[in-house]
Design a protein around this motif. Structure first.
Motif, PDB file in Angstrom:
ATOM      1  N   SER A   2       0.836  -1.192   0.000  1.00 58.10           N
ATOM      2  CA  SER A   2       0.000   0.000   0.000  1.00 58.10           C
ATOM      3  C   SER A   2       0.871   1.243   0.000  1.00 58.10           C
ATOM      4  N   HIS A   3       0.353   2.310  -0.598  1.00 58.71           N
ATOM      5  CA  HIS A   3       1.085   3.566  -0.703  1.00 58.71           C
ATOM      6  C   HIS A   3       0.597   4.527   0.365  1.00 58.71           C
ATOM      7  N   ASN A   4       1.519   5.034   1.180  1.00 59.68           N
ATOM      8  CA  ASN A   4       1.183   5.988   2.223  1.00 59.68           C
ATOM      9  C   ASN A   4       0.910   7.338   1.582  1.00 59.68           C
ATOM     10  N   PRO A   5      -0.316   7.899   1.706  1.00 58.43           N
ATOM     11  CA  PRO A   5      -0.631   9.169   1.047  1.00 58.43           C
ATOM     12  C   PRO A   5       0.111  10.354   1.663  1.00 58.43           C
ATOM     13  N   THR A   6       0.580  10.224   2.898  1.00 57.27           N
ATOM     14  CA  THR A   6       1.356  11.285   3.525  1.00 57.27           C
ATOM     15  C   THR A   6       2.694  10.708   3.974  1.00 57.27           C
ATOM     16  N   PRO A   7       3.641  10.624   3.073  1.00 59.18           N
ATOM     17  CA  PRO A   7       4.929  10.023   3.403  1.00 59.18           C
ATOM     18  C   PRO A   7       5.762  10.930   4.288  1.00 59.18           C
ATOM     19  N   ARG A   8       6.821  10.386   4.824  1.00 54.65           N
ATOM     20  CA  ARG A   8       7.734  11.164   5.660  1.00 54.65           C
ATOM     21  C   ARG A   8       8.594  12.104   4.822  1.00 54.65           C
ATOM     22  N   VAL A   9       8.958  11.668   3.616  1.00 58.17           N
ATOM     23  CA  VAL A   9       9.836  12.451   2.750  1.00 58.17           C
ATOM     24  C   VAL A   9       9.263  12.503   1.339  1.00 58.17           C
ATOM     25  N   SER A  10       9.241  13.699   0.766  1.00 59.61           N
ATOM     26  CA  SER A  10       8.940  13.866  -0.652  1.00 59.61           C
ATOM     27  C   SER A  10      10.240  14.186  -1.371  1.00 59.61           C
ATOM     28  N   VAL A  11      10.540  13.406  -2.397  1.00 53.29           N
ATOM     29  CA  VAL A  11      11.763  13.605  -3.178  1.00 53.29           C
ATOM     30  C   VAL A  11      11.379  14.195  -4.530  1.00 53.29           C
ATOM     31  N   VAL A  12      11.887  15.372  -4.825  1.00 54.94           N
ATOM     32  CA  VAL A  12      11.559  16.079  -6.063  1.00 54.94           C
ATOM     33  C   VAL A  12      12.710  15.914  -7.048  1.00 54.94           C
ATOM     34  N   ILE A  13      12.378  15.520  -8.282  1.00 58.84           N
ATOM     35  CA  ILE A  13      13.388  15.296  -9.314  1.00 58.84           C
ATOM     36  C   ILE A  13      13.012  16.088 -10.564  1.00 58.84           C
ATOM     37  N   PRO A  14      13.691  17.194 -10.844  1.00 56.14           N
ATOM     38  CA  PRO A  14      13.467  17.889 -12.106  1.00 56.14           C
ATOM     39  C   PRO A  14      14.180  17.151 -13.234  1.00 56.14           C
ATOM     40  N   CYS A  15      13.565  17.088 -14.398  1.00 52.00           N
ATOM     41  CA  CYS A  15      14.121  16.309 -15.513  1.00 52.00           C
ATOM     42  C   CYS A  15      14.077  17.146 -16.785  1.00 52.00           C
ATOM     43  N   TYR A  16      15.199  17.209 -17.468  1.00 50.98           N
ATOM     44  CA  TYR A  16      15.222  17.875 -18.774  1.00 50.98           C
ATOM     45  C   TYR A  16      16.183  17.144 -19.712  1.00 50.98           C
ATOM     46  N   ASN A  17      15.625  16.523 -20.725  1.00 54.01           N
ATOM     47  CA  ASN A  17      16.405  15.822 -21.757  1.00 54.01           C
ATOM     48  C   ASN A  17      17.432  14.861 -21.150  1.00 54.01           C
ATOM     49  N   ARG A  18      16.930  13.956 -20.320  1.00 56.62           N
ATOM     50  CA  ARG A  18      17.792  12.971 -19.678  1.00 56.62           C
ATOM     51  C   ARG A  18      17.244  11.551 -19.889  1.00 56.62           C
ATOM     52  N   GLU A  19      16.837  11.242 -21.112  1.00 56.73           N
ATOM     53  CA  GLU A  19      16.245   9.929 -21.369  1.00 56.73           C
ATOM     54  C   GLU A  19      17.214   8.790 -21.052  1.00 56.73           C
ATOM     55  N   ASP A  20      18.503   9.036 -21.145  1.00 56.67           N
ATOM     56  CA  ASP A  20      19.479   7.964 -20.926  1.00 56.67           C
ATOM     57  C   ASP A  20      19.749   7.685 -19.449  1.00 56.67           C
ATOM     58  N   THR A  21      19.450   8.638 -18.572  1.00 60.94           N
ATOM     59  CA  THR A  21      19.823   8.492 -17.166  1.00 60.94           C
ATOM     60  C   THR A  21      18.664   8.601 -16.189  1.00 60.94           C
ATOM     61  N   VAL A  22      17.512   9.089 -16.625  1.00 54.14           N
ATOM     62  CA  VAL A  22      16.454   9.423 -15.672  1.00 54.14           C
ATOM     63  C   VAL A  22      15.924   8.196 -14.936  1.00 54.14           C
ATOM     64  N   ASN A  77      10.479  23.948  -7.441  1.00 54.09           N
ATOM     65  CA  ASN A  77       9.417  24.573  -6.640  1.00 54.09           C
ATOM     66  C   ASN A  77       8.058  23.973  -6.980  1.00 54.09           C
ATOM     67  N   HIS A  78       7.830  23.710  -8.257  1.00 48.93           N
ATOM     68  CA  HIS A  78       6.559  23.106  -8.668  1.00 48.93           C
ATOM     69  C   HIS A  78       6.432  21.698  -8.099  1.00 48.93           C
ATOM     70  N   GLY A  79       7.517  20.941  -8.123  1.00 45.62           N
ATOM     71  CA  GLY A  79       7.490  19.603  -7.544  1.00 45.62           C
ATOM     72  C   GLY A  79       7.160  19.616  -6.070  1.00 45.62           C
ATOM     73  N   VAL A  80       7.729  20.567  -5.340  1.00 45.79           N
ATOM     74  CA  VAL A  80       7.410  20.687  -3.909  1.00 45.79           C
ATOM     75  C   VAL A  80       5.929  21.007  -3.732  1.00 45.79           C
ATOM     76  N   SER A  81       5.401  21.881  -4.567  1.00 45.42           N
ATOM     77  CA  SER A  81       3.981  22.257  -4.441  1.00 45.42           C
ATOM     78  C   SER A  81       3.050  21.078  -4.718  1.00 45.42           C
ATOM     79  N   LEU A  82       3.515  20.101  -5.486  1.00 49.28           N
ATOM     80  CA  LEU A  82       2.700  18.923  -5.810  1.00 49.28           C
ATOM     81  C   LEU A  82       2.818  17.813  -4.768  1.00 49.28           C
TER      82      LEU A  82
END
Length: 297
Positions: A2-22, A77-82
């Motif tokens: 089950s997925h905890n809807p309020t986790p202890r940590v939110s990890v934000v990952i911005p991605c731009y043109n990283r298909e090989d490593t993302v 910042n957008h990732g944190v807001s989500l």
């Protein structure tokens, strides 16, 4: 699971043109021994297959969003807001690797004391292969202090990166998040504000591997120079509290502008350094040289 809807940590990952490593970057977070987390991946207007790579990852703790290309600070910042209300925020880059114990090590220490943030050691390598030689390591162990009140050290230099960080969500919100006017040194500028809010913990273990990609912001000298000048202006009052540090930064900027061929601007910073430390012979000689070069045009 089950997925905890309020986790202890939110990890934000911005991605731009990283298909090989993302996928490798995201999976290194999802594979953490500390399981009470969510990942918010923000595709910042990629033009390659980054979004498709994200869609192939099957884990309920991962959520993906797409943004027009507005830069890494806006994406973070957008990732944190989500995020789903987690009390702690962490950041990963889409071409780097977390070792499996990273969050477990940091969160165990954060649970025992009143810190506003934690960071760990980081290795810099050409790729994430364990056999690849280490090019550099952060932070330099000669820097002091590295924990507690780290503002005296941070005022002088940047020695940590977002991938190393876990920040209290309320503190991140209170200081206003990442400065979207910046295109480089965004981690340094943020932590100058965060560290002013309280003690910072340091886990002295290399738990992050930074892969130096061809399009890494760290490689862009012009963006770093502009960021250094911006941060010195924005945090002038803070930096000036520490003897000799303001002069040190003006001297560094003078050298950077000299390398860029901007001798008039270099001379201005050299004069500022000398004004802060008039007895410094190195600063005097540098000022005389740069003023001469500036007159030559």
């Amino acid at each position: 699971m089950s997925h905890n809807p309020t986790p202890r940590v939110s990890v934000v990952i911005p991605c731009y043109n990283r298909e090989d490593t993302v996928q490798e970057a995201v999976n290194s977070v999802l594979a953490q021994s500390f399981r009470d987390l969510e990942v918010v991946a923000v595709d910042d207007g990629s033009t390659d297959g980054t979004w498709d790579m994200l869609q192939q990852i099957d884990d309920p703790r991962l959520r993906c969003a797409r943004n027009p290309n507005k830069g890494v600070c806006t994406a973070r910042n957008h990732g944190v807001s989500l995020s789903n209300g987690a009390p702690w925020i962490a950041f990963q880059d889409s071409d780097d690797i977390w070792l499996p114990q990273k969050l477990e090590q940091q969160m165990a220490r954060l649970a025992r004391a009143d810190f506003v943030a934690s960071y760990c050691g980081m290795q810099v390598k050409a790729d994430a292969d364990p056999e690849t030689p280490v090019q550099d390591r952060f932070p330099d162990p000669a820097i002091s202090p590295l924990d507690g009140d780290i503002l005296p050290s941070l005022a002088r230099r940047s020695f940590l990166s977002t991938q190393m960080l876990v920040i209290r969500r309320d503190v991140f919100d209170a200081v206003g998040g990442f400065d979207t006017a910046l295109q480089a040194l965004v981690d340094w500028e943020l932590m100058l504000r965060v560290a002013g809010q309280g003690a910072v913990d340091f886990v002295d273990q290399d738990l992050v591997v930074q892969r130096m990609s061809d399009n890494s912001i760290t490689r862009n000298a012009a963006k770093r120079l502009a960021a250094q000048a911006y941060i010195l202006d924005k945090h002038h009052a803070l930096i000036a509290q520490y003897p000799g540090v303001l002069a040190h930064h003006h001297h560094r900027l003078a050298g950077a502008y000299r390398m860029a061929g901007e001798f008039a601007t270099a001379a201005t910073h050299a004069r500022s350094a000398l004004g802060q430390a008039p007895a410094n012979l190195k600063y005097l000689l540098n000022t005389l040289y740069l003023q001469g070069r500036a007159r030559l045009g």
